[in-house]
Design a protein around this motif. Structure first.
Motif, short mmCIF file in Angstrom:
data_model
loop_
_atom_site.label_atom_id
_atom_site.label_comp_id
_atom_site.label_asym_id
_atom_site.label_seq_id
_atom_site.Cartn_x
_atom_site.Cartn_y
_atom_site.Cartn_z
N ARG A 199 -9.99 38.92 17.23
CA ARG A 199 -9.82 36.90 18.12
C ARG A 199 -11.58 36.91 18.71
O ARG A 199 -12.20 36.24 18.49
N LEU A 200 -12.23 38.76 19.62
CA LEU A 200 -12.72 38.82 19.89
C LEU A 200 -13.65 38.38 19.15
O LEU A 200 -15.29 37.93 19.62
N THR A 201 -13.88 39.48 18.75
CA THR A 201 -14.97 39.52 17.25
C THR A 201 -14.97 38.39 16.14
O THR A 201 -16.46 38.30 15.38
N LEU A 239 3.07 52.58 15.51
CA LEU A 239 1.54 52.50 16.35
C LEU A 239 0.91 51.15 16.06
O LEU A 239 -0.47 50.91 16.99
N GLU A 240 0.87 51.14 14.98
CA GLU A 240 0.20 50.13 14.16
C GLU A 240 0.58 48.60 14.81
O GLU A 240 -0.20 47.43 15.50
N GLU A 241 1.52 48.88 15.17
CA GLU A 241 2.62 47.32 15.53
C GLU A 241 1.91 47.16 17.17
O GLU A 241 2.27 45.96 18.24
N THR A 242 1.85 48.72 17.93
CA THR A 242 2.17 48.77 19.38
C THR A 242 0.66 47.91 19.55
O THR A 242 0.43 47.33 20.52
N LEU A 243 -0.69 48.77 18.79
CA LEU A 243 -1.95 48.52 19.02
C LEU A 243 -2.49 47.13 18.41
O LEU A 243 -3.08 45.91 19.21
N ASP A 244 -1.61 46.21 17.68
CA ASP A 244 -1.56 44.89 17.74
C ASP A 244 -1.24 44.11 18.85
O ASP A 244 -1.48 42.61 18.41
N GLN A 245 0.12 44.23 19.71
CA GLN A 245 0.30 43.80 20.15
C GLN A 245 -0.31 43.66 21.42
O GLN A 245 -0.05 43.01 22.48
N LEU A 246 -0.97 44.49 21.90
CA LEU A 246 -2.10 44.62 23.29
C LEU A 246 -2.79 43.36 23.31
O LEU A 246 -4.02 43.19 22.16
N ALA A 247 -2.83 43.31 24.51
CA ALA A 247 -3.65 42.15 24.57
C ALA A 247 -5.53 42.77 24.67
O ALA A 247 -6.53 42.07 24.81
N ARG A 272 -5.34 42.77 16.46
CA ARG A 272 -5.88 41.34 16.75
C ARG A 272 -6.66 40.48 17.76
O ARG A 272 -7.08 39.74 17.51
N SER A 273 -6.65 41.11 18.89
CA SER A 273 -7.56 41.22 19.99
C SER A 273 -8.80 41.31 19.49
O SER A 273 -9.96 40.29 19.60
N TRP A 313 -14.18 38.53 13.65
CA TRP A 313 -13.81 39.70 12.01
C TRP A 313 -12.48 39.67 11.54
O TRP A 313 -11.77 40.07 12.45
N ARG A 314 -11.78 39.69 11.09
CA ARG A 314 -10.89 39.64 9.98
C ARG A 314 -11.30 41.46 10.12
O ARG A 314 -12.31 41.80 9.73
N GLU A 315 -9.64 42.43 10.16
CA GLU A 315 -10.12 43.70 9.91
C GLU A 315 -10.31 44.36 8.66
O GLU A 315 -11.38 45.54 8.02
N ALA A 316 -9.57 43.47 7.64
CA ALA A 316 -9.81 43.90 5.92
C ALA A 316 -11.62 43.75 5.79
O ALA A 316 -11.77 44.33 5.06
N ASP A 317 -12.04 42.42 6.44
CA ASP A 317 -13.54 42.17 6.39
C ASP A 317 -14.60 43.39 7.32
O ASP A 317 -15.39 43.68 6.44
N ALA A 318 -14.05 43.81 8.59
CA ALA A 318 -14.97 44.97 8.77
C ALA A 318 -14.92 46.70 8.35
O ALA A 318 -15.76 46.97 9.01
N ARG A 319 -13.74 46.36 8.01
CA ARG A 319 -13.83 47.83 7.17
C ARG A 319 -14.55 48.09 7.28
O ARG A 319 -15.15 47.78 5.84
N GLY A 320 -15.42 50.10 7.31
CA GLY A 320 -16.17 50.01 7.08
C GLY A 320 -17.39 49.92 7.24
O GLY A 320 -18.15 50.45 6.63
#
Length: 176
Positions: free
Chosen positions: A113-115, A84-92, A109-110, A117-124
């Motif tokens: 790029r748009l925001t 599921l996580e790999e699928t979400l990362d492949q979405l445009a 990942r998209s 923010w890296r996921e690790a920094d945005a989490r929480g």
């Protein structure tokens, strides 16, 4: 007397799987026989010990099977979650998931790029801190916590401000 042996079977199976739990089960059955059986005989004639040993073996084997089944289910769940996580990362499209308190749980990942923010920094972080709009379109009430739902028309656009200050025109859609 069998309870500590049964606990050993469950713990060994949980940590090492059935290939370790089954030998511990057998060892737990053999050790008492070696200490309680009269020399020169193969089995005890004490019916209480025989039934106790039988209950232990059956219970230990069941415990071994249950723990092995749980381990397999956990592994299957983890594999499904990774897919599921790999699928979400492949979405445009950028996908941001939040918890009930509208704090960021995951960005694909998209969305990174748009925001900006890296996921690790945005989490929480609150979603409004990660997903900022420069201008609001009709139907977007105030902030990222009030995005139009999945049924909203795709003609509504907003200007998204990334963490570096760059701006992008996006079509925000939320879901509850």
């Amino acid at each position: 007397a069998w309870l500590p042996l049964l606990a050993a079977v469950v713990m060994t199976t949980a940590l090492g799987g059935a290939r370790w739990g089954l030998p511990v089960c057998a060892l737990g059955a053999v050790l008492p026989l070696l200490t309680l059986v009269r020399p020169g005989t193969m089995l005890t004639t004490d019916p209480g010990l025989q039934s106790s040993l039988a209950v232990y073996v059956v219970t230990a084997l069941l415990a071994c099977a249950v723990v092995a089944s749980l381990r397999a289910r956990i592994a299957a769940f983890a594999a499904g979650q990774a897919l599921l996580e790999e699928t979400l990362d492949q979405l445009a499209d950028g996908v941001i998931t939040t918890d009930r308190a509208t704090r960021v749980v995951r960005l694909n990942r998209s969305a990174e790029r748009l925001t900006g923010w890296r996921e690790a920094d945005a989490r929480g972080k609150p979603i409004a801190q990660v997903l900022r709009f420069a201008e609001r379109a009709p139907g977007v009430v105030g902030d990222a916590q009030h995005l139009p739902g999945a049924g909203a028309p795709a003609t509504v656009t907003c200007t998204l401000v990334a963490s570096d200050g760059s701006e992008r025109t996006v079509v925000p859609l939320g879901s509850t």
